[in-house]
Design a protein around this motif. Structure first.
Motif, PDB file in Angstrom:
ATOM      1  N   HIS A  92       0.853   6.223  -5.250  1.00 19.65           N
ATOM      2  CA  HIS A  92      -0.357   7.005  -5.521  1.00 19.65           C
ATOM      3  C   HIS A  92      -1.217   7.103  -4.260  1.00 19.65           C
ATOM      4  O   HIS A  92      -1.824   8.145  -3.986  1.00 19.65           O
ATOM      5  CB  HIS A  92      -1.152   6.389  -6.680  1.00 19.65           C
ATOM      6  N   ILE A  95       0.249   9.788  -2.080  1.00 21.16           N
ATOM      7  CA  ILE A  95      -0.145  11.117  -2.550  1.00 21.16           C
ATOM      8  C   ILE A  95      -1.586  11.425  -2.133  1.00 21.16           C
ATOM      9  O   ILE A  95      -1.875  12.521  -1.629  1.00 21.16           O
ATOM     10  CB  ILE A  95      -0.005  11.226  -4.084  1.00 21.16           C
ATOM     11  N   TRP A 168      10.283  10.277  -0.411  1.00 18.63           N
ATOM     12  CA  TRP A 168       8.857  10.537  -0.211  1.00 18.63           C
ATOM     13  C   TRP A 168       8.567  11.267   1.096  1.00 18.63           C
ATOM     14  O   TRP A 168       7.653  12.094   1.161  1.00 18.63           O
ATOM     15  CB  TRP A 168       8.070   9.232  -0.324  1.00 18.63           C
ATOM     16  N   LYS A 181       0.580  19.715  -4.827  1.00 18.61           N
ATOM     17  CA  LYS A 181       1.032  18.357  -5.107  1.00 18.61           C
ATOM     18  C   LYS A 181       2.348  18.292  -5.875  1.00 18.61           C
ATOM     19  O   LYS A 181       2.837  17.201  -6.160  1.00 18.61           O
ATOM     20  CB  LYS A 181      -0.034  17.604  -5.905  1.00 18.61           C
ATOM     21  N   ALA A 182       2.920  19.445  -6.201  1.00 16.91           N
ATOM     22  CA  ALA A 182       4.127  19.459  -7.026  1.00 16.91           C
ATOM     23  C   ALA A 182       5.265  18.602  -6.451  1.00 16.91           C
ATOM     24  O   ALA A 182       5.905  17.856  -7.199  1.00 16.91           O
ATOM     25  CB  ALA A 182       4.592  20.893  -7.262  1.00 16.91           C
ATOM     26  N   GLN A 185       4.451  15.002  -7.229  1.00 14.44           N
ATOM     27  CA  GLN A 185       4.579  14.699  -8.656  1.00 14.44           C
ATOM     28  C   GLN A 185       6.047  14.555  -9.034  1.00 14.44           C
ATOM     29  O   GLN A 185       6.421  13.680  -9.828  1.00 14.44           O
ATOM     30  CB  GLN A 185       3.900  15.802  -9.473  1.00 14.44           C
ATOM     31  N   SER A 186       6.896  15.386  -8.435  1.00 13.91           N
ATOM     32  CA  SER A 186       8.332  15.297  -8.672  1.00 13.91           C
ATOM     33  C   SER A 186       8.889  13.991  -8.106  1.00 13.91           C
ATOM     34  O   SER A 186       9.698  13.312  -8.752  1.00 13.91           O
ATOM     35  CB  SER A 186       9.037  16.495  -8.027  1.00 13.91           C
ATOM     36  N   LEU A 188       7.263  11.210  -7.610  1.00 16.01           N
ATOM     37  CA  LEU A 188       6.757  10.097  -8.417  1.00 16.01           C
ATOM     38  C   LEU A 188       7.556   9.974  -9.713  1.00 16.01           C
ATOM     39  O   LEU A 188       7.948   8.867 -10.107  1.00 16.01           O
ATOM     40  CB  LEU A 188       5.277  10.298  -8.716  1.00 16.01           C
ATOM     41  N   ALA A 189       7.832  11.100 -10.365  1.00 20.68           N
ATOM     42  CA  ALA A 189       8.605  11.072 -11.610  1.00 20.68           C
ATOM     43  C   ALA A 189      10.014  10.543 -11.352  1.00 20.68           C
ATOM     44  O   ALA A 189      10.547   9.746 -12.142  1.00 20.68           O
ATOM     45  CB  ALA A 189       8.663  12.475 -12.215  1.00 20.68           C
ATOM     46  N   THR A 199       3.476   4.409 -15.329  1.00 22.11           N
ATOM     47  CA  THR A 199       2.144   4.517 -14.733  1.00 22.11           C
ATOM     48  C   THR A 199       1.121   3.922 -15.678  1.00 22.11           C
ATOM     49  O   THR A 199       1.368   3.755 -16.850  1.00 22.11           O
ATOM     50  CB  THR A 199       1.794   5.999 -14.461  1.00 22.11           C
TER      51      THR A 199
END
Length: 199
Positions: A92, A95, A168, A181-182, A185-186, A188-189, A199
């Motif tokens: 996080h 990001i 990353w 941020k897509a 987010q991908s 992170l998922a 999370t």
């Protein structure tokens, strides 16, 4: 002693001033005049602190990785958190830094890797050593997560850490292209799924 301290301070001031400029524009595009003008340091004195622009670039990266390692240690040793929670906190943080408009916090490894790795072998080595330390620290936390049950074994921790760091880094480069941020987010998922994190 006073002169040495002053010299050290001026050297660090040049590096601190240059970092957001180079984070925004890149290494090659920024001339020494621009950095020294912003720092308020006479051009003639630059070579008192750095032998060349390449040596300056090495020092800039070394300073960056030293500061990054301190922040990484803070994030990955938070008391009262499982290793999995600490890893989520780190990603996080990644990001937040990369999505921020302020170039000062941007990852220099992401910004300069492709540019300077072909330009300077010495700078490439600093990048390699710095990223290897980050990967090693992530691997250590993955092992702690397997031990405390907060991370499911996916693969050997070193291999997993390398793959995650590359995921990353790729997300950071893709986010530069998409300007959203897509990709993060991908990433992170994917990370959560691979490690069984929540999370």
């Amino acid at each position: 002693m006073k002169l040495a301290a002053t010299s050290t301070n001026i050297r660090q001031h040049i590096l601190d001033t240059a970092r957001p400029i180079i984070s925004r524009k890149g290494f090659v595009a920024v001339g020494l005049n621009e950095i020294l003008l912003a720092a308020g340091v006479p051009k003639g004195s630059f070579y008192h602190y750095f032998k060349s622009k390449e040596a300056f670039g090495e020092a800039l990266l070394e300073t960056y990785f030293a500061e990054y390692s301190v922040q990484l240690e803070v994030l990955l040793t938070q008391p009262g958190c499982s290793a999995g929670q600490r890893l989520i906190s780190y990603w996080h943080y990644w990001i937040d830094i990369e999505a921020d408009c302020d170039p000062k916090g941007k990852c220099l490894a992401v910004k300069l890797a492709a540019e300077v790795s072909d330009l300077s072998e010495n700078m490439r080595k600093v990048l390699e050593q710095g990223t290897e330390r980050i990967i090693g620290r992530i691997a250590q936390t993955l092992e702690e997560g397997v031990a405390d049950g907060s991370v499911q074994p996916w693969t050997e921790s070193r291999e997993a850490s390398v793959n995650l760091y590359q995921l990353w880094m790729g997300a950071s480069l893709r986010a530069k292209i998409t300007r959203d941020k897509a990709p993060f987010q991908s990433a992170l998922a994917t990370t959560e799924r691979l490690l069984g994190l929540k999370t």
